[in-house]
Scaffold this motif. Structure first.
Motif, PDB file in Angstrom:
ATOM      1  N   ALA A 134     -40.806  65.420  25.023  1.00 36.18           N
ATOM      2  CA  ALA A 134     -39.538  66.456  25.183  1.00 36.18           C
ATOM      3  C   ALA A 134     -38.432  65.921  24.229  1.00 36.18           C
ATOM      4  CB  ALA A 134     -38.990  66.155  26.282  1.00 36.18           C
ATOM      5  N   GLU A 135     -37.918  67.234  23.787  1.00 31.81           N
ATOM      6  CA  GLU A 135     -37.315  67.256  22.928  1.00 31.81           C
ATOM      7  C   GLU A 135     -36.058  66.401  23.557  1.00 31.81           C
ATOM      8  OE1 GLU A 135     -35.069  67.451  19.693  1.00 31.81           O
ATOM      9  OE2 GLU A 135     -36.652  68.540  20.009  1.00 31.81           O
ATOM     10  N   ALA A 136     -34.722  66.190  22.684  1.00 31.93           N
ATOM     11  CA  ALA A 136     -34.220  64.421  22.674  1.00 31.93           C
ATOM     12  C   ALA A 136     -33.012  65.259  22.586  1.00 31.93           C
ATOM     13  CB  ALA A 136     -34.661  63.282  22.405  1.00 31.93           C
ATOM     14  N   ALA A 137     -32.862  65.922  21.512  1.00 27.79           N
ATOM     15  CA  ALA A 137     -31.512  65.940  20.695  1.00 27.79           C
ATOM     16  C   ALA A 137     -30.488  66.657  21.719  1.00 27.79           C
ATOM     17  CB  ALA A 137     -32.191  67.218  19.680  1.00 27.79           C
ATOM     18  N   PRO A 138     -30.659  67.757  22.474  1.00 32.08           N
ATOM     19  CA  PRO A 138     -30.107  67.344  23.870  1.00 32.08           C
ATOM     20  C   PRO A 138     -28.981  66.062  24.618  1.00 32.08           C
ATOM     21  CG  PRO A 138     -30.911  68.833  23.834  1.00 32.08           C
ATOM     22  CD  PRO A 138     -31.768  67.647  22.752  1.00 32.08           C
ATOM     23  N   ILE A 139     -29.954  65.029  24.421  1.00 39.06           N
ATOM     24  CA  ILE A 139     -29.363  63.998  25.780  1.00 39.06           C
ATOM     25  C   ILE A 139     -29.159  62.720  24.522  1.00 39.06           C
ATOM     26  CG2 ILE A 139     -30.424  61.999  26.383  1.00 39.06           C
ATOM     27  CD1 ILE A 139     -33.328  64.170  27.373  1.00 39.06           C
ATOM     28  N   ARG A 140     -29.178  62.976  23.318  1.00 40.36           N
ATOM     29  CA  ARG A 140     -28.847  62.265  22.105  1.00 40.36           C
ATOM     30  C   ARG A 140     -27.491  62.785  21.913  1.00 40.36           C
ATOM     31  NH1 ARG A 140     -32.409  58.779  20.481  1.00 40.36           N
ATOM     32  NH2 ARG A 140     -34.824  59.055  21.057  1.00 40.36           N
ATOM     33  N   ALA A 141     -26.847  63.614  22.078  1.00 34.26           N
ATOM     34  CA  ALA A 141     -26.408  64.705  21.439  1.00 34.26           C
ATOM     35  C   ALA A 141     -24.819  63.865  22.430  1.00 34.26           C
ATOM     36  CB  ALA A 141     -26.127  65.983  21.621  1.00 34.26           C
ATOM     37  N   VAL A 142     -25.749  63.983  24.036  1.00 31.17           N
ATOM     38  CA  VAL A 142     -24.486  63.308  24.995  1.00 31.17           C
ATOM     39  C   VAL A 142     -24.028  62.465  25.140  1.00 31.17           C
ATOM     40  CG1 VAL A 142     -23.788  63.699  27.006  1.00 31.17           C
ATOM     41  CG2 VAL A 142     -25.344  65.233  26.298  1.00 31.17           C
ATOM     42  N   LEU A 143     -25.509  61.362  24.130  1.00 37.71           N
ATOM     43  CA  LEU A 143     -25.321  60.004  24.852  1.00 37.71           C
ATOM     44  C   LEU A 143     -24.207  59.470  23.129  1.00 37.71           C
ATOM     45  CD1 LEU A 143     -26.136  57.394  25.423  1.00 37.71           C
ATOM     46  CD2 LEU A 143     -28.062  57.216  23.588  1.00 37.71           C
ATOM     47  N   SER A 144     -24.549  60.327  22.441  1.00 39.28           N
ATOM     48  CA  SER A 144     -23.848  59.992  20.605  1.00 39.28           C
ATOM     49  C   SER A 144     -22.430  60.310  21.488  1.00 39.28           C
ATOM     50  CB  SER A 144     -23.678  60.872  19.886  1.00 39.28           C
ATOM     51  OG  SER A 144     -25.104  60.077  19.384  1.00 39.28           O
ATOM     52  N   ASP A 145     -21.919  61.796  21.584  1.00 43.91           N
ATOM     53  CA  ASP A 145     -20.129  61.673  22.461  1.00 43.91           C
ATOM     54  C   ASP A 145     -19.753  60.618  23.727  1.00 43.91           C
ATOM     55  OD1 ASP A 145     -20.194  64.211  20.986  1.00 43.91           O
ATOM     56  OD2 ASP A 145     -20.739  65.675  22.801  1.00 43.91           O
ATOM     57  N   VAL A 146     -20.807  59.729  23.899  1.00 46.34           N
ATOM     58  CA  VAL A 146     -20.320  59.114  25.398  1.00 46.34           C
ATOM     59  C   VAL A 146     -19.575  58.277  24.912  1.00 46.34           C
ATOM     60  CG1 VAL A 146     -20.693  57.443  27.129  1.00 46.34           C
ATOM     61  CG2 VAL A 146     -21.232  60.363  27.226  1.00 46.34           C
ATOM     62  N   ALA A 147     -20.977  57.882  23.677  1.00 51.34           N
ATOM     63  CA  ALA A 147     -20.619  56.479  23.345  1.00 51.34           C
ATOM     64  C   ALA A 147     -19.396  56.541  21.625  1.00 51.34           C
ATOM     65  CB  ALA A 147     -22.066  55.561  22.150  1.00 51.34           C
ATOM     66  N   SER A 148     -19.105  57.630  21.283  1.00 48.92           N
ATOM     67  CA  SER A 148     -17.973  57.557  20.113  1.00 48.92           C
ATOM     68  C   SER A 148     -17.145  57.524  21.301  1.00 48.92           C
ATOM     69  CB  SER A 148     -18.335  58.571  20.113  1.00 48.92           C
ATOM     70  OG  SER A 148     -17.082  59.235  19.176  1.00 48.92           O
ATOM     71  N   GLY A 149     -16.684  58.146  22.171  1.00 47.59           N
ATOM     72  CA  GLY A 149     -15.330  58.504  22.787  1.00 47.59           C
ATOM     73  C   GLY A 149     -15.313  56.830  23.085  1.00 47.59           C
ATOM     74  N   ALA A 150     -16.261  55.620  23.162  1.00 51.52           N
ATOM     75  CA  ALA A 150     -16.271  54.074  23.685  1.00 51.52           C
ATOM     76  C   ALA A 150     -15.816  53.595  22.489  1.00 51.52           C
ATOM     77  CB  ALA A 150     -17.681  53.701  24.290  1.00 51.52           C
ATOM     78  N   GLY A 151     -15.931  53.690  21.635  1.00 50.59           N
ATOM     79  CA  GLY A 151     -15.758  53.876  20.281  1.00 50.59           C
ATOM     80  C   GLY A 151     -17.094  52.811  19.794  1.00 50.59           C
ATOM     81  N   PHE A 152     -18.129  53.185  20.115  1.00 49.43           N
ATOM     82  CA  PHE A 152     -19.337  52.684  20.008  1.00 49.43           C
ATOM     83  C   PHE A 152     -20.530  53.824  18.838  1.00 49.43           C
ATOM     84  CE2 PHE A 152     -23.905  51.767  20.870  1.00 49.43           C
ATOM     85  CZ  PHE A 152     -24.613  50.092  20.547  1.00 49.43           C
ATOM     86  N   ARG A 153     -20.948  53.644  17.514  1.00 56.10           N
ATOM     87  CA  ARG A 153     -21.603  54.489  17.269  1.00 56.10           C
ATOM     88  C   ARG A 153     -23.142  53.959  17.446  1.00 56.10           C
ATOM     89  NH1 ARG A 153     -22.435  53.854  11.292  1.00 56.10           N
ATOM     90  NH2 ARG A 153     -22.997  52.293  11.742  1.00 56.10           N
TER      91      ARG A 153
END
Length: 174
Positions: A134-153
């Motif tokens: 399945a296309e994962a781009a939307p899931i990965r975008a949300v994960l990256s946003d959540v991680a970024s909020g925690a100071g994680f890349r």
């Protein structure tokens, strides 16, 4: 199996539900093998006989396969019984975007979209073991946003969802 009609081959590449429904799997496999050969030609690589047969074995199966399952099939066809035979072929296929390694299953599945680079999310039916991309781009975008909020890349993530396909759910799989 479902009484639903087979989907046209054109729908197979973009619709993960197609992996769980009756369709012309031979056509999917043939198209994926053609795309794999074209991709390798662009990369200056090639399918040796053992690599080709390994890819064909993965393409023949609607579910992910373990390396030893692949090795057993290769050995039965005269390609040798030593584990490096399968592991080297599988590693080549994964590194060239022709197969995916599913961490949860410790198994491999042929990529049905080898013509382009992508990082799919995997939908795995826990009853019949079928796997869909399945296309994962939307899931990965949300994960990256959540991680970024925690100071994680996030540098790498494998997304694997375990559940029931519509057929197994309709058949009452628990």
């Amino acid at each position: 199996m479902s009484d639903r009609p087979a989907r046209p081959a054109a729908d197979q590449g973009s619709d993960p539900a197609a992996a769980f429904q009756p369709h012309d799997h031979g056509h999917c496999s043939s198209a994926a093998l053609d795309a794999a050969e074209a991709r390798l030609a662009q990369q200056g690589a090639r399918l040796t006989p053992v690599r080709r047969r390994t890819l064909e074995i993965l393409l023949e199966s609607p579910r992910a396969m373990g390396a030893y399952e692949v090795l057993d099939r290769l050995a039965a066809e005269g390609f040798g019984r030593q584990p490096p035979v399968a592991y080297r072929a599988l590693e080549f296929l994964v590194s060239h975007g022709l197969a995916h390694r599913l961490q949860r299953l410790n198994a491999f599945a042929a990529c049905l979209h080898p013509g382009h680079d992508h990082t799919p999310a995997f939908l795995i039916c826990r009853s019949c073991d079928r796997v869909a991309e399945a296309e994962a781009a939307p899931i990965r975008a949300v994960l990256s946003d959540v991680a970024s909020g925690a100071g994680f890349r996030v540098e790498r993530a494998t997304i694997e969802a375990l559940g029931l396909c519509a057929s197994c759910a309709a058949d009452g799989a628990a």
